[in-house]
Design a protein around this motif. Structure first.
Motif, PDB file in Angstrom:
ATOM      1  N   GLN A  34      74.703  64.641  27.169  1.00 43.59           N
ATOM      2  CA  GLN A  34      73.847  65.469  28.006  1.00 43.59           C
ATOM      3  C   GLN A  34      74.668  66.607  28.574  1.00 43.59           C
ATOM      4  O   GLN A  34      75.626  66.364  29.327  1.00 43.59           O
ATOM      5  N   ALA A  35      74.312  67.809  28.196  1.00 37.12           N
ATOM      6  CA  ALA A  35      74.978  68.999  28.706  1.00 37.12           C
ATOM      7  C   ALA A  35      74.285  69.450  29.986  1.00 37.12           C
ATOM      8  O   ALA A  35      73.119  69.123  30.215  1.00 37.12           O
ATOM      9  N   PRO A  36      74.976  70.182  30.843  1.00 32.44           N
ATOM     10  CA  PRO A  36      74.379  70.656  32.097  1.00 32.44           C
ATOM     11  C   PRO A  36      73.100  71.433  31.847  1.00 32.44           C
ATOM     12  O   PRO A  36      73.065  72.354  31.030  1.00 32.44           O
ATOM     13  N   GLY A  37      72.038  71.022  32.527  1.00 31.89           N
ATOM     14  CA  GLY A  37      70.774  71.725  32.407  1.00 31.89           C
ATOM     15  C   GLY A  37      69.986  71.424  31.152  1.00 31.89           C
ATOM     16  O   GLY A  37      68.952  72.057  30.911  1.00 31.89           O
ATOM     17  N   LYS A  38      70.456  70.474  30.356  1.00 34.73           N
ATOM     18  CA  LYS A  38      69.770  70.149  29.103  1.00 34.73           C
ATOM     19  C   LYS A  38      69.387  68.682  29.071  1.00 34.73           C
ATOM     20  O   LYS A  38      69.926  67.874  29.818  1.00 34.73           O
ATOM     21  N   GLU A  39      68.466  68.361  28.175  1.00 32.43           N
ATOM     22  CA  GLU A  39      68.065  66.983  28.024  1.00 32.43           C
ATOM     23  C   GLU A  39      69.116  66.209  27.235  1.00 32.43           C
ATOM     24  O   GLU A  39      69.872  66.780  26.444  1.00 32.43           O
TER      25      GLU A  39
END
Length: 120
Positions: A34-39
């Motif tokens: 999970q990357a920042p701001g992503k699902e």
């Protein structure tokens, strides 16, 4: 089933990194990120057989998911890392064969993540 992911860190673009997931009494193990701001997204999974592997298209040819049953450990070997691989990586486990290994719902057990940062 207790899971423990480790091995994250700060690396440069093009570097390699190996993550480890220590787990016991499981059939299949999956890696998600999970990357920042992503699902959260599926990255790779392995069944009981070492040949039973699945990968996200964007990591095919760069990542592998070997397992060592004697050590109850599944690895995520990441080569040729890109900045877009930056994320918190989590491992998950299932005690039964998953119908769709890419699905989060297939895994009843989840460990805490390990952060991978790829710097350019």
């Amino acid at each position: 089933v207790q899971l423990q992911a480790s091995g994250g860190g700060l690396v440069q673009v093009g570097d390699s990194l190996r993550l480890s997931c220590a787990a016991s009494a499981y059939y299949a193990v999956g890696w998600f990120r999970q990357a920042p701001g992503k699902e959260r997204e599926f990255v790779a999974a392995i069944g009981w057989s070492p040949d039973d592997t699945f990968y996200l298209d964007s990591v095919k040819g760069r990542f592998t998911i070997p397992r060592d049953n004697a050590k109850n450990t599944v690895y995520l070997q990441m080569n040729s890392l890109k900045s877009e691989d930056t994320a918190n990586y989590l491992c998950a486990a299932s005690r039964t064969p998953p119908t769709r290994p890419q699905g989060e719902y297939e895994y009843a057990y989840w460990g805490q993540g390990t952060l991978v940062t790829v710097s350019s």
